[in-house]
Motif scaffolding. Sequence first.
Motif, mmCIF file in Angstrom:
data_model
loop_
_atom_site.group_PDB
_atom_site.id
_atom_site.type_symbol
_atom_site.label_atom_id
_atom_site.label_comp_id
_atom_site.label_asym_id
_atom_site.label_seq_id
_atom_site.Cartn_x
_atom_site.Cartn_y
_atom_site.Cartn_z
ATOM 1 N N ARG A 177 0.928 -0.976 -0.156
ATOM 2 C CA ARG A 177 0.055 -0.149 0.185
ATOM 3 C C ARG A 177 0.555 1.318 -0.043
ATOM 4 N NH1 ARG A 177 -2.946 -3.248 4.008
ATOM 5 N NH2 ARG A 177 -4.661 -3.971 3.263
ATOM 6 N N VAL A 196 -4.028 8.072 -7.083
ATOM 7 C CA VAL A 196 -4.400 7.073 -6.812
ATOM 8 C C VAL A 196 -5.643 5.811 -7.786
ATOM 9 C CG1 VAL A 196 -4.485 5.925 -4.113
ATOM 10 C CG2 VAL A 196 -3.915 8.246 -5.045
ATOM 11 N N THR A 197 -5.134 4.609 -7.397
ATOM 12 C CA THR A 197 -5.497 3.719 -7.927
ATOM 13 C C THR A 197 -6.274 2.794 -6.908
ATOM 14 O OG1 THR A 197 -4.815 3.059 -9.686
ATOM 15 C CG2 THR A 197 -6.176 1.362 -9.649
ATOM 16 N N ASN A 198 -7.279 2.814 -6.631
ATOM 17 C CA ASN A 198 -8.088 2.005 -5.137
ATOM 18 C C ASN A 198 -9.545 0.965 -5.343
ATOM 19 O OD1 ASN A 198 -7.597 2.078 -2.746
ATOM 20 N ND2 ASN A 198 -9.295 2.782 -1.489
ATOM 21 N N PRO A 199 -8.897 -0.165 -5.091
ATOM 22 C CA PRO A 199 -8.212 -0.798 -5.769
ATOM 23 C C PRO A 199 -7.294 -0.735 -5.858
ATOM 24 C CG PRO A 199 -10.046 -2.519 -4.900
ATOM 25 C CD PRO A 199 -10.383 -1.202 -4.979
ATOM 26 N N ASN A 200 -5.332 -1.531 -5.301
ATOM 27 C CA ASN A 200 -4.214 -0.861 -6.300
ATOM 28 C C ASN A 200 -4.369 -2.164 -6.966
ATOM 29 O OD1 ASN A 200 -2.545 -2.936 -4.751
ATOM 30 N ND2 ASN A 200 -1.692 -1.189 -3.444
ATOM 31 N N PHE A 205 -6.612 -2.244 -0.818
ATOM 32 C CA PHE A 205 -7.560 -1.458 -0.482
ATOM 33 C C PHE A 205 -6.614 -0.465 0.107
ATOM 34 C CE2 PHE A 205 -10.422 1.147 1.612
ATOM 35 C CZ PHE A 205 -11.545 1.391 0.792
ATOM 36 N N GLU A 206 -6.245 1.022 -0.356
ATOM 37 C CA GLU A 206 -5.393 2.090 0.232
ATOM 38 C C GLU A 206 -6.423 2.384 1.122
ATOM 39 O OE1 GLU A 206 -2.663 2.636 -0.846
ATOM 40 O OE2 GLU A 206 -2.341 1.673 -2.593
ATOM 41 N N HIS A 207 -5.976 2.045 2.574
ATOM 42 C CA HIS A 207 -6.709 2.310 3.372
ATOM 43 C C HIS A 207 -6.240 3.895 3.897
ATOM 44 C CE1 HIS A 207 -4.224 1.380 6.249
ATOM 45 N NE2 HIS A 207 -3.471 0.411 5.537
ATOM 46 N N LEU A 209 -5.551 6.505 2.112
ATOM 47 C CA LEU A 209 -6.021 7.221 1.130
ATOM 48 C C LEU A 209 -6.945 8.245 1.451
ATOM 49 C CD1 LEU A 209 -6.475 8.436 -1.551
ATOM 50 C CD2 LEU A 209 -8.100 7.155 -2.736
ATOM 51 N N GLY A 225 -8.147 10.202 -9.283
ATOM 52 C CA GLY A 225 -8.790 8.438 -8.704
ATOM 53 C C GLY A 225 -9.109 7.222 -10.035
#
Length: 487
Positions: A177, A196-200, A205-207, A209, A225
């Motif tokens: 992450r 940012v790709t989320n989920p990457n 998951f980029e918690h 963010l 995003g």
Amino acid sequence: MLSNLPELDVPRDEYTQGKGVPKKRRHLTIPDHSELEVVRHFKGLGRANFSIDDTMYPLGSCTMKYNPKISEEVAGNSVFKNTHPYSEAGEELHARIVHGLQDFLVSLTGLPGVSLTPAAGAQGELSGVLIIREYQRQRGSSRQVMLIPDSAHGTNPASVAMAGLVPKTIKTGPEGRLRLADVLEVLDESVAGIMVTNPNTLGIFEHELPAIAEAVHEIGGLVYGDGANFNAIAGIIRPGDLGVDIMHINLHKTFGTPHGGGGPGAGPLCVTRELAPFLPGPVAVSQTVSHKSTVTELGNDSNDGREGSRQSFRFVMPERSVGRVRTFYGNFGITLRAYVYILVHGLNGIRRNSIQAVLNANYLRKRLQPTLSPAFGDECMHEFVCPNPLVTQGVHTIDIAKRMLDYGIHAPTVYFPLIVKEALMIEPTESESLAQLDALGEVLEKIVKEGLENAETLKRAPHNLPLGRLDELLANKKPVYRHRLGG
């Protein structure tokens, strides 16, 4: 009607001069084949190909889910096929559909400004970066730097470079992450934003963010995003609530429209209210108009004289738009399919799809763990990434991928993301049943066992297809565009 066309601004050829077929075309040979021969030829090519209708397609980060046939039926309806978008009736019809999809995307993203004109995810992404650039310029800022994680899709730095900005890489943390501390180290007055790709792309998951977004906003930057993996969270969490300012969505990934081998595509762009005036246009708007209501009896219209109102739909260009990125109103056929997909599922159904996609990926990940150990973490979202376990046997990831074709399953994404060496990126999507997940698991387990016992089996794969390994370099340098019937 032809008399209304403007004068030609190019030299007239022999056709426009009424001289018949131009000399350079008179000696072309026209193939002479029966309809049956042609049908068999193309059916044969189709059988030699892989598609989601025929087999599982676990292509990570591409979300190769099933394309429902009802969407195709609606898109093929003569009402849509035979109505020109620039006719009066056509604009109203197209605007109504586009406005409907815009509203759905607002609900799912939490971002109130939407444009459906970008013709692909990458084009939506480029449009978003152009908005960031224009937003900063109109604030009197000369910021040039866009922060991009090292796990990002390649289009992220490419879009930034095309927009004239400068990409700057942030390393992924040991848990797969982004870490707030790493972002804070590079935040300064030169930063225009972060992507940012989320989920990457590791399926994680980029918690952090929300905290990252707050820090970027504090120094005057924006948060982009990348919506490529939206299928994992659609209907569950809204990116706008996480601090995202701009986001593109790949309709073919999340809403079941065809991938189409490089097209057709659509990459809607969703933005905050503050950024809506910068959207590429046109966008659909609605307004309430008054009219006299009409009663229809036995096929005859009669005006009953009562005043009423109705919703009218049309297209407008946003006030400070970065401009058009495509002709007409975007790729309407794809927009229509996505609209039907959401209507059929409902927003609750979209949520269930996301939950099932995450469940399927975690089931398969857990099943394969003794054979293919994931690169990061104990859990994943919609996809997971595994390093090749057969490197010590001299087997490359491409060998595993080619061998999977022998078992009738399309290979997962290979060699991406770049931060995992010899990577296999697996995404089963919500479309597949438990039996299909187990079948894929069995095939991968069998292939790894083959590689340990006899590596040559994998190195020479595929064995059961009409063509083996092609010289891809030669195919790019000297492509053959003509295929002889029956050849």
